[in-house]
Design a protein around this motif. Structure first.
Motif, mmCIF file in Angstrom:
data_model
loop_
_atom_site.group_PDB
_atom_site.id
_atom_site.type_symbol
_atom_site.label_atom_id
_atom_site.label_comp_id
_atom_site.label_asym_id
_atom_site.label_seq_id
_atom_site.Cartn_x
_atom_site.Cartn_y
_atom_site.Cartn_z
ATOM 1 N N LEU A 1 44.871 -32.115 -74.601
ATOM 2 C CA LEU A 1 44.972 -33.430 -74.183
ATOM 3 C C LEU A 1 45.983 -33.328 -72.990
ATOM 4 O O LEU A 1 45.817 -34.145 -72.021
ATOM 5 N N LEU A 2 47.051 -32.709 -72.841
ATOM 6 C CA LEU A 2 48.153 -32.676 -72.013
ATOM 7 C C LEU A 2 47.713 -32.100 -70.497
ATOM 8 O O LEU A 2 47.781 -32.611 -69.645
ATOM 9 N N ALA A 3 46.656 -31.011 -70.801
ATOM 10 C CA ALA A 3 46.116 -30.695 -69.842
ATOM 11 C C ALA A 3 45.133 -31.639 -69.068
ATOM 12 O O ALA A 3 44.855 -31.828 -67.475
ATOM 13 N N LYS A 4 44.252 -32.455 -69.925
ATOM 14 C CA LYS A 4 43.377 -33.367 -69.307
ATOM 15 C C LYS A 4 44.098 -34.674 -68.543
ATOM 16 O O LYS A 4 43.837 -34.865 -67.613
ATOM 17 N N LEU A 5 45.253 -35.032 -69.109
ATOM 18 C CA LEU A 5 46.288 -36.147 -68.518
ATOM 19 C C LEU A 5 46.718 -35.772 -67.245
ATOM 20 O O LEU A 5 47.080 -36.493 -66.686
ATOM 21 N N THR A 6 46.957 -34.375 -67.020
ATOM 22 C CA THR A 6 47.528 -34.088 -65.735
ATOM 23 C C THR A 6 46.719 -33.226 -64.951
ATOM 24 O O THR A 6 47.182 -32.551 -63.957
ATOM 25 N N SER A 7 45.340 -33.151 -65.188
ATOM 26 C CA SER A 7 44.448 -32.739 -64.448
ATOM 27 C C SER A 7 44.483 -33.324 -62.867
ATOM 28 O O SER A 7 44.983 -34.519 -62.883
ATOM 29 N N ASP A 8 43.993 -32.679 -61.842
ATOM 30 C CA ASP A 8 43.755 -33.126 -60.534
ATOM 31 C C ASP A 8 43.228 -34.711 -60.641
ATOM 32 O O ASP A 8 43.532 -35.612 -59.842
ATOM 33 N N ASP A 9 42.138 -34.495 -61.393
ATOM 34 C CA ASP A 9 41.304 -35.793 -61.467
ATOM 35 C C ASP A 9 42.024 -36.858 -62.025
ATOM 36 O O ASP A 9 42.075 -38.172 -61.513
ATOM 37 N N SER A 10 42.916 -36.778 -63.120
ATOM 38 C CA SER A 10 43.489 -37.859 -63.720
ATOM 39 C C SER A 10 44.588 -38.103 -62.834
ATOM 40 O O SER A 10 44.957 -39.453 -62.696
ATOM 41 N N VAL A 11 45.556 -37.469 -62.126
ATOM 42 C CA VAL A 11 46.244 -37.742 -61.316
ATOM 43 C C VAL A 11 46.117 -38.435 -60.175
ATOM 44 O O VAL A 11 46.514 -39.533 -59.947
ATOM 45 N N GLU A 12 44.683 -38.276 -59.667
ATOM 46 C CA GLU A 12 43.999 -39.232 -58.577
ATOM 47 C C GLU A 12 43.967 -40.663 -59.160
ATOM 48 O O GLU A 12 44.174 -41.596 -58.526
ATOM 49 N N ARG A 13 43.354 -40.698 -60.563
ATOM 50 C CA ARG A 13 42.900 -41.846 -60.983
ATOM 51 C C ARG A 13 44.161 -42.742 -61.446
ATOM 52 O O ARG A 13 44.076 -44.019 -61.364
#
Length: 399
Positions: A320-332
């Motif tokens: 979950l931590l990795a998903k929340l801080t992925s490039d895609d999530s950061v952009e969103r």
């Protein structure tokens, strides 16, 4: 034979239950400030929902708008052993110091899960040399201006003190609140900028220890607050209203200016992007930098030690931590606004010769709360600026 059959049935039932439990996954607790009017809230919730669908795990989220009560609630949960598994919280500030032994460094996570290569942002390095949080957006703070109101009264933007004084007098005379603020609710923006306006940025960033002299601009800044109050820059109920109400005054064009952060820009309606701009708060002293602003990176996603030490949760929480801080999530979850507001923000940040970390992020929580509680008295002159700021330093603002 009957005993053998019964044993096989029991084993089958246990295996069936075990398979069900695995498919059902684990439940993770999260907490953040992606709530209320924060425009990234829908994206944050969507990312959590995607994670649930992809992983088979469940997320119980307890996010709320950031204020002193929210901060206290997070710390109280840690004290009670009821902390979340993944949280979005302040980092490399006085607020993060109490939790460092209960969260996991990003370096430690990367050692165990090298394939993730999670971001280690040096700006969030704590006093112990470790980084515990992963940021997803930086911030800046400035003076928001309803430009259409200034145009209506043929006023120049408040880029220096004389123009600000004229604007305050004009709006007060015409029944418009000059500066939207609540001194009893969230006064830190105006306290910070009054100090920044009254001396060099280096003094704003000073970290005086107990017994040391209080920077002159800290005292002058509190006197600027009193001067603004005497000018009639605030609403009559400035000591009794709330930040929610004062921000709405600005949005409704019943207030001309407001000191706030980039998150506020992201919450403004699109139809106001071209008639709202942001500028630095004007300097009040010759040695102050008129381009200086407040900003940086002060929050990020953490994984708690409680989740890390739980074999049933560790992999799920790391995922979950990795998903929340992925490039895609950061952009969103980033800041999204446009028009003249975006142009002015880029200009302000680009021209800033100094971007200062908020004082409130660096000082002890109890001392900070004392300082904030004195804002109304500092504004009306019933509290002495020198005495208040000396107490802030001598009570151990920096440790």
């Amino acid at each position: 034979m009957k005993k053998t059959l019964a044993l096989l049935l029991t084993l089958a039932l246990c295996l069936s239950m075990g398979t069900f439990a695995l498919a059902d996954g684990v439940t993770l607790k999260t907490v953040s400030t992606f709530a209320g009017t924060d425009p990234a809230t829908p994206q944050y919730n969507a990312i959590l929902a995607e994670y649930e669908q992809e992983s088979g795990n469940k997320v119980e989220d307890a996010s709320a708008t950031s204020d002193e009560a929210w901060k206290a609630g997070v710390l109280n949960d840690f004290a009670a052993g009821n902390e979340a598994d993944i949280m979005f919280y302040f980092a490399a500030t006085a607020d993060s110091e109490p939790i460092l032994d209960k969260v996991v460094s990003i370096q430690e996570i990367n050692e165990a899960y090298p394939e993730l290569n999670l971001t280690v942002n040096e700006l969030l390095t704590e006093a112990d040399g470790n980084v515990y949080a992963i940021p997803v957006r930086s911030f800046w703070e400035g003076l928001f201006v309803n430009k259409d109101l200034f145009d209506q009264f043929d006023l120049e933007l408040p880029t220096d003190w004389a123009k600000l004084e004229l604007a305050v007098a004009t709006f007060k005379e015409n029944g418009i609140v000059p500066i939207a603020v609540s001194l009893s609710d969230i006064p830190h923006y105006i306290l910070e900028f009054c100090i920044l306006s009254a001396g060099p940025a280096s003094e704003h960033q000073a970290k005086p220890l107990s017994g040391e002299a209080v920077p002159e601009s800290w005292i002058k800044g509190m006197e600027v607050l009193r001067k603004l109050n005497e000018m009639g820059a605030f609403a009559e109920d400035v000591n009794a209203t709330t930040e929610t109400i004062t921000s709405q005054l600005f949005r409704d064009k019943k207030a001309a200016m407001q000191l706030d952060g980039s998150w506020f820009a992201n919450g403004l309606a699109q139809e106001n992007w071209d008639n709202t701009v942001v500028v630095p708060f004007p300097a009040t002293e010759d040695d102050a930098d008129p381009t200086a602003i407040i900003g940086g990176t002060s929050m990020g996603f953490y994984m708690t030690r409680k989740a890390w030490d739980d074999p049933a949760k560790r992999d799920a929480a790391v995922q979950l931590l990795a998903k929340l801080t992925s490039d895609d999530s950061v952009e969103r979850m980033g800041f999204v606004f446009g028009g003249e507001l975006l142009k002015s923000a880029k200009r302000m940040v680009g021209e800033a010769k100094a971007m200062c970390t908020p004082i409130q992020d660096m000082i002890d929580t109890e001392v900070r709360n004392y300082w904030f509680s004195q804002a109304p008295a500092l504004a009306d002159g019933t509290a002495d600026a020198t005495e208040v700021m000396t107490k802030v330093v001598n009570d151990g603002a920096y440790k």
